[in-house]
Design a protein around this motif. Structure first.
Motif, PDB file in Angstrom:
ATOM      1  N   GLN A  19       0.829  -1.200   0.000  1.00  8.68           N
ATOM      2  CA  GLN A  19       0.000   0.000   0.000  1.00  8.68           C
ATOM      3  C   GLN A  19       0.866   1.255   0.000  1.00  8.68           C
ATOM      4  OE1 GLN A  19      -3.305   0.274  -0.441  1.00  8.68           O
ATOM      5  NE2 GLN A  19      -3.312  -1.919  -0.733  1.00  8.68           N
ATOM      6  N   GLY A  20       2.046   1.158   0.566  1.00  4.68           N
ATOM      7  CA  GLY A  20       2.928   2.316   0.604  1.00  4.68           C
ATOM      8  C   GLY A  20       3.564   2.631  -0.735  1.00  4.68           C
ATOM      9  N   TYR A  21       3.818   1.626  -1.539  1.00  7.38           N
ATOM     10  CA  TYR A  21       4.577   1.854  -2.764  1.00  7.38           C
ATOM     11  C   TYR A  21       3.864   1.453  -4.047  1.00  7.38           C
ATOM     12  CZ  TYR A  21       8.361   2.797   0.413  1.00  7.38           C
ATOM     13  OH  TYR A  21       9.119   3.340   1.414  1.00  7.38           O
ATOM     14  N   ALA A  22       2.835   0.683  -3.963  1.00  4.71           N
ATOM     15  CA  ALA A  22       2.163   0.237  -5.186  1.00  4.71           C
ATOM     16  C   ALA A  22       0.652   0.155  -4.975  1.00  4.71           C
ATOM     17  CB  ALA A  22       2.729  -1.110  -5.631  1.00  4.71           C
ATOM     18  N   ARG A  23       0.115   1.133  -4.316  1.00  9.69           N
ATOM     19  CA  ARG A  23      -1.302   1.146  -3.936  1.00  9.69           C
ATOM     20  C   ARG A  23      -2.224   0.876  -5.125  1.00  9.69           C
ATOM     21  NH1 ARG A  23      -3.366   3.523   0.488  1.00  9.69           N
ATOM     22  NH2 ARG A  23      -1.414   4.614   0.766  1.00  9.69           N
ATOM     23  N   GLN A  24      -2.025   1.567  -6.240  1.00  9.97           N
ATOM     24  CA  GLN A  24      -2.940   1.408  -7.369  1.00  9.97           C
ATOM     25  C   GLN A  24      -2.745   0.078  -8.092  1.00  9.97           C
ATOM     26  OE1 GLN A  24      -2.285   5.596  -8.772  1.00  9.97           O
ATOM     27  NE2 GLN A  24      -4.482   5.414  -9.138  1.00  9.97           N
ATOM     28  N   VAL A  25      -1.531  -0.432  -8.095  1.00 12.22           N
ATOM     29  CA  VAL A  25      -1.288  -1.742  -8.713  1.00 12.22           C
ATOM     30  C   VAL A  25      -2.014  -2.821  -7.911  1.00 12.22           C
ATOM     31  CG1 VAL A  25       0.473  -3.439  -9.322  1.00 12.22           C
ATOM     32  CG2 VAL A  25       0.917  -1.011  -9.689  1.00 12.22           C
ATOM     33  N   ILE A  26      -1.938  -2.737  -6.599  1.00 14.04           N
ATOM     34  CA  ILE A  26      -2.624  -3.708  -5.742  1.00 14.04           C
ATOM     35  C   ILE A  26      -4.138  -3.585  -5.903  1.00 14.04           C
ATOM     36  CG2 ILE A  26      -3.094  -4.304  -3.329  1.00 14.04           C
ATOM     37  CD1 ILE A  26      -0.101  -3.743  -2.811  1.00 14.04           C
ATOM     38  N   ALA A  27      -4.624  -2.357  -6.009  1.00 17.71           N
ATOM     39  CA  ALA A  27      -6.068  -2.158  -6.203  1.00 17.71           C
ATOM     40  C   ALA A  27      -6.532  -2.800  -7.511  1.00 17.71           C
ATOM     41  CB  ALA A  27      -6.396  -0.664  -6.196  1.00 17.71           C
ATOM     42  N   VAL A  28      -5.728  -2.689  -8.563  1.00 18.11           N
ATOM     43  CA  VAL A  28      -6.057  -3.320  -9.847  1.00 18.11           C
ATOM     44  C   VAL A  28      -6.122  -4.831  -9.679  1.00 18.11           C
ATOM     45  CG1 VAL A  28      -5.082  -3.876 -12.120  1.00 18.11           C
ATOM     46  CG2 VAL A  28      -5.207  -1.505 -11.368  1.00 18.11           C
ATOM     47  N   GLU A  29      -5.156  -5.396  -8.998  1.00 14.40           N
ATOM     48  CA  GLU A  29      -5.123  -6.846  -8.800  1.00 14.40           C
ATOM     49  C   GLU A  29      -6.354  -7.321  -8.032  1.00 14.40           C
ATOM     50  OE1 GLU A  29      -1.584  -8.996  -9.874  1.00 14.40           O
ATOM     51  OE2 GLU A  29      -3.264  -8.088 -10.933  1.00 14.40           O
ATOM     52  N   ARG A  30      -6.728  -6.587  -7.016  1.00 10.00           N
ATOM     53  CA  ARG A  30      -7.893  -6.987  -6.218  1.00 10.00           C
ATOM     54  C   ARG A  30      -9.161  -7.032  -7.061  1.00 10.00           C
ATOM     55  NH1 ARG A  30      -6.234  -3.801  -0.905  1.00 10.00           N
ATOM     56  NH2 ARG A  30      -5.074  -5.491   0.072  1.00 10.00           N
ATOM     57  N   ARG A  31      -9.298  -6.084  -7.986  1.00  7.90           N
ATOM     58  CA  ARG A  31     -10.496  -6.057  -8.833  1.00  7.90           C
ATOM     59  C   ARG A  31     -10.492  -7.171  -9.875  1.00  7.90           C
ATOM     60  NH1 ARG A  31      -9.307  -0.470  -8.753  1.00  7.90           N
ATOM     61  NH2 ARG A  31      -8.451  -0.591 -10.847  1.00  7.90           N
ATOM     62  N   ARG A  32      -9.334  -7.638 -10.265  1.00 13.62           N
ATOM     63  CA  ARG A  32      -9.231  -8.619 -11.346  1.00 13.62           C
ATOM     64  C   ARG A  32      -9.545 -10.043 -10.912  1.00 13.62           C
ATOM     65  NH1 ARG A  32      -3.629  -8.604 -13.562  1.00 13.62           N
ATOM     66  NH2 ARG A  32      -4.505 -10.035 -15.041  1.00 13.62           N
ATOM     67  N   TYR A  33      -9.362 -10.342  -9.655  1.00 10.20           N
ATOM     68  CA  TYR A  33      -9.495 -11.719  -9.210  1.00 10.20           C
ATOM     69  C   TYR A  33     -10.766 -11.908  -8.396  1.00 10.20           C
ATOM     70  CZ  TYR A  33      -4.774 -11.977 -10.876  1.00 10.20           C
ATOM     71  OH  TYR A  33      -3.667 -11.914 -11.672  1.00 10.20           O
ATOM     72  N   PRO A  34     -11.493 -12.964  -8.672  1.00 15.20           N
ATOM     73  CA  PRO A  34     -12.749 -13.192  -7.945  1.00 15.20           C
ATOM     74  C   PRO A  34     -12.476 -13.587  -6.494  1.00 15.20           C
ATOM     75  CG  PRO A  34     -12.253 -15.052  -9.378  1.00 15.20           C
ATOM     76  CD  PRO A  34     -11.220 -14.002  -9.666  1.00 15.20           C
ATOM     77  N   PRO A  35     -13.454 -13.334  -5.639  1.00  7.14           N
ATOM     78  CA  PRO A  35     -13.306 -13.757  -4.238  1.00  7.14           C
ATOM     79  C   PRO A  35     -13.160 -15.276  -4.148  1.00  7.14           C
ATOM     80  CG  PRO A  35     -15.237 -12.335  -4.532  1.00  7.14           C
ATOM     81  CD  PRO A  35     -14.720 -12.668  -5.893  1.00  7.14           C
ATOM     82  N   ILE A  36     -12.446 -15.715  -3.153  1.00  3.81           N
ATOM     83  CA  ILE A  36     -12.226 -17.148  -2.949  1.00  3.81           C
ATOM     84  C   ILE A  36     -13.550 -17.894  -2.830  1.00  3.81           C
ATOM     85  CG2 ILE A  36     -11.357 -18.840  -1.279  1.00  3.81           C
ATOM     86  CD1 ILE A  36      -8.894 -17.075  -0.967  1.00  3.81           C
ATOM     87  N   GLU A  37     -14.529 -17.263  -2.193  1.00  4.15           N
ATOM     88  CA  GLU A  37     -15.833 -17.915  -2.023  1.00  4.15           C
ATOM     89  C   GLU A  37     -16.472 -18.227  -3.379  1.00  4.15           C
ATOM     90  OE1 GLU A  37     -14.500 -15.815   1.415  1.00  4.15           O
ATOM     91  OE2 GLU A  37     -14.933 -14.991  -0.565  1.00  4.15           O
ATOM     92  N   ARG A  38     -16.309 -17.338  -4.338  1.00  3.72           N
ATOM     93  CA  ARG A  38     -16.879 -17.579  -5.664  1.00  3.72           C
ATOM     94  C   ARG A  38     -16.147 -18.729  -6.362  1.00  3.72           C
ATOM     95  NH1 ARG A  38     -16.708 -12.980  -9.894  1.00  3.72           N
ATOM     96  NH2 ARG A  38     -17.379 -11.811  -8.088  1.00  3.72           N
ATOM     97  N   LEU A  39     -14.837 -18.769  -6.229  1.00  4.91           N
ATOM     98  CA  LEU A  39     -14.075 -19.876  -6.811  1.00  4.91           C
ATOM     99  C   LEU A  39     -14.483 -21.197  -6.171  1.00  4.91           C
ATOM    100  CD1 LEU A  39     -10.541 -18.225  -6.926  1.00  4.91           C
ATOM    101  CD2 LEU A  39     -12.066 -18.650  -8.871  1.00  4.91           C
ATOM    102  N   ALA A  40     -14.631 -21.184  -4.853  1.00  4.71           N
ATOM    103  CA  ALA A  40     -15.028 -22.401  -4.139  1.00  4.71           C
ATOM    104  C   ALA A  40     -16.405 -22.864  -4.599  1.00  4.71           C
ATOM    105  CB  ALA A  40     -15.004 -22.158  -2.630  1.00  4.71           C
ATOM    106  N   ALA A  41     -17.319 -21.924  -4.771  1.00  5.19           N
ATOM    107  CA  ALA A  41     -18.665 -22.286  -5.224  1.00  5.19           C
ATOM    108  C   ALA A  41     -18.607 -22.909  -6.619  1.00  5.19           C
ATOM    109  CB  ALA A  41     -19.571 -21.055  -5.233  1.00  5.19           C
ATOM    110  N   GLY A  42     -17.744 -22.400  -7.467  1.00  2.00           N
ATOM    111  CA  GLY A  42     -17.593 -22.956  -8.806  1.00  2.00           C
ATOM    112  C   GLY A  42     -17.012 -24.366  -8.795  1.00  2.00           C
ATOM    113  N   LEU A  43     -16.136 -24.626  -7.843  1.00  2.00           N
ATOM    114  CA  LEU A  43     -15.554 -25.963  -7.733  1.00  2.00           C
ATOM    115  C   LEU A  43     -16.568 -26.960  -7.184  1.00  2.00           C
ATOM    116  CD1 LEU A  43     -12.035 -25.092  -6.282  1.00  2.00           C
ATOM    117  CD2 LEU A  43     -12.544 -25.990  -8.575  1.00  2.00           C
ATOM    118  N   GLY A  44     -17.373 -26.507  -6.241  1.00  2.00           N
ATOM    119  CA  GLY A  44     -18.359 -27.391  -5.619  1.00  2.00           C
ATOM    120  C   GLY A  44     -17.722 -28.323  -4.612  1.00  2.00           C
ATOM    121  N   GLY A  45     -18.550 -29.084  -3.960  1.00  2.00           N
ATOM    122  CA  GLY A  45     -18.070 -30.014  -2.937  1.00  2.00           C
ATOM    123  C   GLY A  45     -17.523 -29.276  -1.738  1.00  2.00           C
ATOM    124  N   THR A  46     -16.730 -29.989  -0.973  1.00  2.58           N
ATOM    125  CA  THR A  46     -16.058 -29.365   0.162  1.00  2.58           C
ATOM    126  C   THR A  46     -14.719 -28.846  -0.322  1.00  2.58           C
ATOM    127  OG1 THR A  46     -17.142 -30.847   1.718  1.00  2.58           O
ATOM    128  CG2 THR A  46     -15.133 -29.753   2.478  1.00  2.58           C
TER     129      THR A  46
END
Length: 134
Positions: A19-46
């Motif tokens: 956040q100190g040196y690459a705040r906007q790059v990190i913000a871009v990355e956060r928007r690009r990747y889906p939440p883990i919960e969504r990935l887990a739901a797509g995989l199904g099962g436990t």
């Protein structure tokens, strides 16, 4: 039913560094990747979610691989190999690099984050998702 066991949020100190040196790059990355919960739901099962430690000598070119070697991020070739940089305006990239370069030259980076150069690994954003299936 999908049941994701969340992993811890990663290392807070690294989040402060990023956040100190690459705040906007990190913000871009956060928007690009889906939440883990969504990935887990797509995989199904436990689904189990496991943090994958990033070693100090990681040779992969993703941003967190250079946590102990921030000088690498000053190299345009390194930044070109990391897709996130292509999603921020050139001015942001130039400003981010200038700030990091100045912090490294003045010793500020090492005063604030120098212990990272000696950490054998850290838990960043990498996660391994494993599913038992549907």
């Amino acid at each position: 039913m999908t049941e994701a066991r969340p992993a811890p949020a990663g290392d807070v100190d690294y989040q402060q560094f990023g956040q100190g040196y690459a705040r906007q790059v990190i913000a871009v990355e956060r928007r690009r990747y889906p939440p883990i919960e969504r990935l887990a739901a797509g995989l199904g099962g436990t689904v189990t979610v496991t943090e994958v430690p990033i070693p100090i000598d990681c040779v992969d070119g993703f941003g967190e691989a250079f946590y102990a070697r921030p000088e690498a991020l000053l190299d345009p070739a390194v930044r070109r190999s990391q897709s996130a940089w292509s999603f921020v305006p050139d001015g942001v990239q130039a400003r981010t690099v200038q700030q990091l370069q100045a912090a490294l030259a003045s010793g500020e980076w090492d005063r604030r984050f120098g212990d990272w150069r000696r950490r054998p690994s850290f838990n960043g954003s990498l996660r391994l998702l494993a599913s038992t299936g549907r």
